[in-house]
Design an enzyme around this catalytic site. Sequence first.
Site, PDB file in Angstrom:
ATOM      1  N   LYS A  28      -0.884  -3.098 -10.438  1.00 39.01           N
ATOM      2  CA  LYS A  28      -0.629  -1.854  -9.716  1.00 39.01           C
ATOM      3  C   LYS A  28      -1.760  -0.893 -10.027  1.00 39.01           C
ATOM      4  CE  LYS A  28       2.862   1.767  -9.058  1.00 39.01           C
ATOM      5  NZ  LYS A  28       4.286   2.080  -9.122  1.00 39.01           N
ATOM      6  N   ASP A  67      12.323   8.213  -8.675  1.00 42.04           N
ATOM      7  CA  ASP A  67      12.059   7.775  -7.298  1.00 42.04           C
ATOM      8  C   ASP A  67      12.962   6.605  -6.931  1.00 42.04           C
ATOM      9  OD1 ASP A  67      10.854   7.618  -4.800  1.00 42.04           O
ATOM     10  OD2 ASP A  67       9.140   6.455  -5.500  1.00 42.04           O
ATOM     11  N   GLN A 124       0.873  -1.175   0.000  1.00 42.47           N
ATOM     12  CA  GLN A 124       0.000   0.000   0.000  1.00 42.47           C
ATOM     13  C   GLN A 124       0.907   1.220   0.000  1.00 42.47           C
ATOM     14  OE1 GLN A 124      -3.717   0.718   0.882  1.00 42.47           O
ATOM     15  NE2 GLN A 124      -2.833   2.633   0.145  1.00 42.47           N
ATOM     16  N   GLY A 125       1.008   1.923  -1.122  1.00 41.13           N
ATOM     17  CA  GLY A 125       1.857   3.103  -1.197  1.00 41.13           C
ATOM     18  C   GLY A 125       1.043   4.365  -1.042  1.00 41.13           C
TER      19      GLY A 125
HETATM   20  N1  LIG Z   1       6.553  -6.661 -10.533  1.00 46.71           N
HETATM   21  C1  LIG Z   1       6.622  -6.841  -9.215  1.00 46.71           C
HETATM   22  N2  LIG Z   1       6.934  -8.052  -8.706  1.00 46.71           N
HETATM   23  C2  LIG Z   1       6.985  -8.256  -7.367  1.00 46.71           C
HETATM   24  N3  LIG Z   1       6.734  -7.298  -6.453  1.00 46.71           N
HETATM   25  C3  LIG Z   1       6.420  -6.075  -6.892  1.00 46.71           C
HETATM   26  C4  LIG Z   1       6.340  -5.769  -8.285  1.00 46.71           C
HETATM   27  N4  LIG Z   1       5.995  -4.471  -8.424  1.00 46.71           N
HETATM   28  C5  LIG Z   1       5.869  -4.002  -7.178  1.00 46.71           C
HETATM   29  N5  LIG Z   1       6.125  -4.935  -6.243  1.00 46.71           N
HETATM   30  C6  LIG Z   1       6.107  -4.774  -4.772  1.00 46.71           C
HETATM   31  O1  LIG Z   1       5.237  -3.713  -4.437  1.00 46.71           O
HETATM   32  C7  LIG Z   1       5.977  -2.625  -3.846  1.00 46.71           C
HETATM   33  C8  LIG Z   1       5.412  -1.290  -4.337  1.00 46.71           C
HETATM   34  O2  LIG Z   1       5.498  -1.226  -5.749  1.00 46.71           O
HETATM   35  P1  LIG Z   1       5.775   0.152  -6.482  1.00 46.71           P
HETATM   36  O3  LIG Z   1       7.032   0.702  -5.933  1.00 46.71           O
HETATM   37  O4  LIG Z   1       5.681  -0.055  -7.938  1.00 46.71           O
HETATM   38  O5  LIG Z   1       4.499   0.964  -5.993  1.00 46.71           O
HETATM   39  P2  LIG Z   1       4.375   2.415  -5.352  1.00 46.71           P
HETATM   40  O6  LIG Z   1       3.080   2.465  -4.643  1.00 46.71           O
HETATM   41  O7  LIG Z   1       4.669   3.411  -6.391  1.00 46.71           O
HETATM   42  O8  LIG Z   1       5.508   2.420  -4.309  1.00 46.71           O
HETATM   43  P3  LIG Z   1       5.905   3.453  -3.231  1.00 46.71           P
HETATM   44  O9  LIG Z   1       4.935   4.616  -3.246  1.00 46.71           O
HETATM   45  O10 LIG Z   1       5.840   2.606  -1.977  1.00 46.71           O
HETATM   46  O11 LIG Z   1       7.303   3.765  -3.687  1.00 46.71           O
HETATM   47  C9  LIG Z   1       7.428  -2.865  -4.241  1.00 46.71           C
HETATM   48  O12 LIG Z   1       8.345  -2.293  -3.345  1.00 46.71           O
HETATM   49  C10 LIG Z   1       7.484  -4.389  -4.245  1.00 46.71           C
HETATM   50  O13 LIG Z   1       7.611  -4.874  -2.929  1.00 46.71           O
HETATM   51 MG   LIG Z   2       8.009   2.044  -4.866  1.00 43.11          MG
END
Ligand SMILES: Nc1ncnc2c1ncn2[C@@H]1O[C@H](COP(=O)(O)OP(=O)(O)OP(=O)(O)O)[C@@H](O)[C@H]1O
Ligand SMILES: [Mg+2]
Length: 224
Positions: free
Chosen positions: A33, A130, A14-15
């Site tokens: 995502k 990032d 959950q980001g």
């Molecule tokens: N293709 C993938 N395979 C496995 N795990 C993944 C993959 N993409 C994302 N994740 C997991 O999900 C997490 C969050 O993904 P991502 O960084 O793309 O999203 P985000 O919400 O933009 O991140 P944040 O805001 O936390 O930086 C990653 O740190 C990883 O643990």
């Molecule tokens: Mg990330």
Amino acid sequence: MDDNNPDCWELVSQGAEARVFALELFGMPAVAKHRFSKRYRAPALDARLRKERTIQEVRCMAKSRQAGVAVPAVLMVDTARYMIYSERVLGVTAKTFIDAHRDSGAVKALATAIGEMIAKIHDAGVAHGDLTTSNFMCRQSTGDDVVDQLVLIDFGLGSLRPQPEEKAVDLYVLERALVSTHLDSQDLLDAILAAYERHSKAAAATLQRLEAVRARGRKRECFG
Ligand SMILES: Nc1ncnc2c1ncn2[C@@H]1O[C@H](COP(=O)(O)OP(=O)(O)OP(=O)(O)O)[C@@H](O)[C@H]1O
Ligand SMILES: [Mg+2]
């Protein structure tokens, strides 16, 4: 499990702007995502930003892949729902790997691979936007302490055809992230920057710019 129903998918992360779910797609381990709505934004702006970042993420992944950088294979994009479906990388984030194997040769090798990978995307005309150790994944198949391949993820804030400034900011963001997430961050950073310098054709200009970005950062710390 119903693979078409997001309510049944397993939440992986959950980001601040997106949720990542694990699911099976076309018979393989995948992630979805989803950039969710931020209620404080005006609805039109919210929709535009979510769509733009979804498209930008896929564009930057495609360009990086063309340059020989490992990124998850994109399986499907649904811009109307702000969703990217991609291959699930089996392994851990570099953050987890570094914390589990501090001071090992494997971590030194990982830092070198990170520097080389950043050099490759920069030379290919992609800035990530990032860079943190949570946005590098370690593909693993043989054991917890072996990294088969380093995979770069999370290009939603990426830009194409970056100027030296954007590349320097990439390095600066990583530097600050290392300091705040890892012990012994200086050794890690030195190994990353040394590899970057060896591999990027424009390293001199970018590293010179990095000095200026650091100076701005210090000034901000002093004067708010
Ligand atoms: N293709 C993938 N395979 C496995 N795990 C993944 C993959 N993409 C994302 N994740 C997991 O999900 C997490 C969050 O993904 P991502 O960084 O793309 O999203 P985000 O919400 O933009 O991140 P944040 O805001 O936390 O930086 C990653 O740190 C990883 O643990
Ligand atoms: Mg990330």
